[in-house]
Design a protein around this motif. Structure first.
Motif, PDB file in Angstrom:
ATOM      1  N   PRO A   2       1.121  -1.134  -0.236  1.00  0.00           N
ATOM      2  CA  PRO A   2      -0.273  -0.081  -0.347  1.00  0.00           C
ATOM      3  C   PRO A   2       1.023   1.310   0.434  1.00  0.00           C
ATOM      4  O   PRO A   2       1.680   1.460   1.014  1.00  0.00           O
ATOM      5  CB  PRO A   2      -0.534  -0.050   0.850  1.00  0.00           C
ATOM      6  CG  PRO A   2      -0.873  -1.672   1.797  1.00  0.00           C
ATOM      7  CD  PRO A   2       0.451  -1.900   1.450  1.00  0.00           C
ATOM      8  N   THR A  54       7.307  -3.398  -7.117  1.00  0.00           N
ATOM      9  CA  THR A  54       6.392  -3.200  -8.105  1.00  0.00           C
ATOM     10  C   THR A  54       7.048  -4.702  -8.546  1.00  0.00           C
ATOM     11  O   THR A  54       6.476  -5.638  -9.616  1.00  0.00           O
ATOM     12  CB  THR A  54       5.783  -2.018  -8.795  1.00  0.00           C
ATOM     13  OG1 THR A  54       5.553  -1.284  -8.287  1.00  0.00           O
ATOM     14  CG2 THR A  54       5.355  -2.735 -10.262  1.00  0.00           C
ATOM     15  N   ASP A 102      -3.133  -7.182  -5.151  1.00  0.00           N
ATOM     16  CA  ASP A 102      -2.714  -6.437  -5.679  1.00  0.00           C
ATOM     17  C   ASP A 102      -1.491  -7.231  -7.426  1.00  0.00           C
ATOM     18  O   ASP A 102      -0.947  -6.291  -7.840  1.00  0.00           O
ATOM     19  CB  ASP A 102      -1.108  -5.991  -4.845  1.00  0.00           C
ATOM     20  CG  ASP A 102      -2.334  -5.139  -3.937  1.00  0.00           C
ATOM     21  OD1 ASP A 102      -2.754  -4.434  -4.279  1.00  0.00           O
ATOM     22  OD2 ASP A 102      -1.417  -4.844  -2.461  1.00  0.00           O
ATOM     23  N   GLN A 105      -3.256  -6.795 -10.263  1.00  0.00           N
ATOM     24  CA  GLN A 105      -3.995  -5.898 -10.453  1.00  0.00           C
ATOM     25  C   GLN A 105      -2.850  -4.772 -11.040  1.00  0.00           C
ATOM     26  O   GLN A 105      -3.342  -3.828 -12.146  1.00  0.00           O
ATOM     27  CB  GLN A 105      -4.169  -4.241  -9.650  1.00  0.00           C
ATOM     28  CG  GLN A 105      -6.008  -5.079  -8.683  1.00  0.00           C
ATOM     29  CD  GLN A 105      -6.498  -4.028  -8.032  1.00  0.00           C
ATOM     30  OE1 GLN A 105      -6.018  -3.497  -6.793  1.00  0.00           O
ATOM     31  NE2 GLN A 105      -7.665  -4.187  -7.516  1.00  0.00           N
ATOM     32  N   ARG A 109      -3.075  -1.110 -13.009  1.00  0.00           N
ATOM     33  CA  ARG A 109      -2.271  -0.072 -12.481  1.00  0.00           C
ATOM     34  C   ARG A 109      -0.830  -0.062 -13.031  1.00  0.00           C
ATOM     35  O   ARG A 109      -0.744   1.554 -13.489  1.00  0.00           O
ATOM     36  CB  ARG A 109      -1.754  -0.285 -11.123  1.00  0.00           C
ATOM     37  CG  ARG A 109      -3.326  -0.626 -10.366  1.00  0.00           C
ATOM     38  CD  ARG A 109      -2.997  -0.132  -8.530  1.00  0.00           C
ATOM     39  NE  ARG A 109      -1.305  -0.550  -8.019  1.00  0.00           N
ATOM     40  CZ  ARG A 109      -1.086  -1.972  -7.818  1.00  0.00           C
ATOM     41  NH1 ARG A 109      -2.060  -2.186  -7.358  1.00  0.00           N
ATOM     42  NH2 ARG A 109      -0.236  -2.481  -7.505  1.00  0.00           N
TER      43      ARG A 109
END
Length: 172
Positions: A2, A54, A102, A105, A109
């Motif tokens: 986050p 990432t 996450d 996604q 994103r």
């Protein structure tokens, strides 16, 4: 990770590097961008926590598509109602939160980063019998013997073609 966690991590890194023993703030001697920059670029090599996170999430995304059906994948699919035989990009994003949401996604994103990573996962080298592994320029950064001279000097595969230096693992 986050955004708030990433910001807190960066805040802790900054405080550690810029604080004195008495915990008083002092003026930084260099920009944070320089601290994060790689050592080869004149930085301290701390790196960006968001980019590193990432990259780690993309590693799981990639492993999901490359590994047949290990136990971890069965568990993920069971908990998220996903099909282990279908690529992540072709499945709906799980509704429940957590790290796997996450990971799924990422393609939404960070589409530019996803495409960049996928484009570097494989490369067509023909049959591997005409390109010399160490001496030919088959990578974007140049010739391997120039990039890794010490490794080249101890290699017993000097003069070998790519076919002689590896094997096909059967993955797409």
């Amino acid at each position: 990770m986050p955004k708030t966690v990433a910001e807190k991590l960066i805040s802790l890194q900054r405080r550690f590097l810029l604080s004195t023993e008495e915990e008083r703030q002092r003026l930084p001697f260099m920009k944070w961008e320089v601290v994060m920059a790689p050592k080869k670029a004149g930085g301290l090599g701390v790196g960006d926590a968001v980019i590193r996170n990432t990259a780690l999430l993309f590693k799981w995304w990639w492993r999901f598509s490359k590994q047949d059906c290990p136990l971890w994948k069965k568990i993920i699919c069971s908990c998220t109602n996903m099909d282990p035989a279908v690529m992540l990009r072709d499945q709906p994003v799980p509704t429940r939160g957590g790290p796997w949401k996450d990971i799924c996604q990422l393609q939404i994103r960070e589409p530019w980063l996803r495409e960049k990573m996928i484009s570097r996962l494989s490369m067509d080298l023909g049959n591997g019998r005409t390109i010399q592994f160490w001496e030919d320029s088959w990578l974007p950064n140049g010739v391997l013997k120039d990039m890794f001279p010490r490794l080249f000097s101890v290699s017993n595969l000097n003069g070998s073609v790519i076919e002689d230096c590896g094997f096909w693992d059967g993955l797409d």
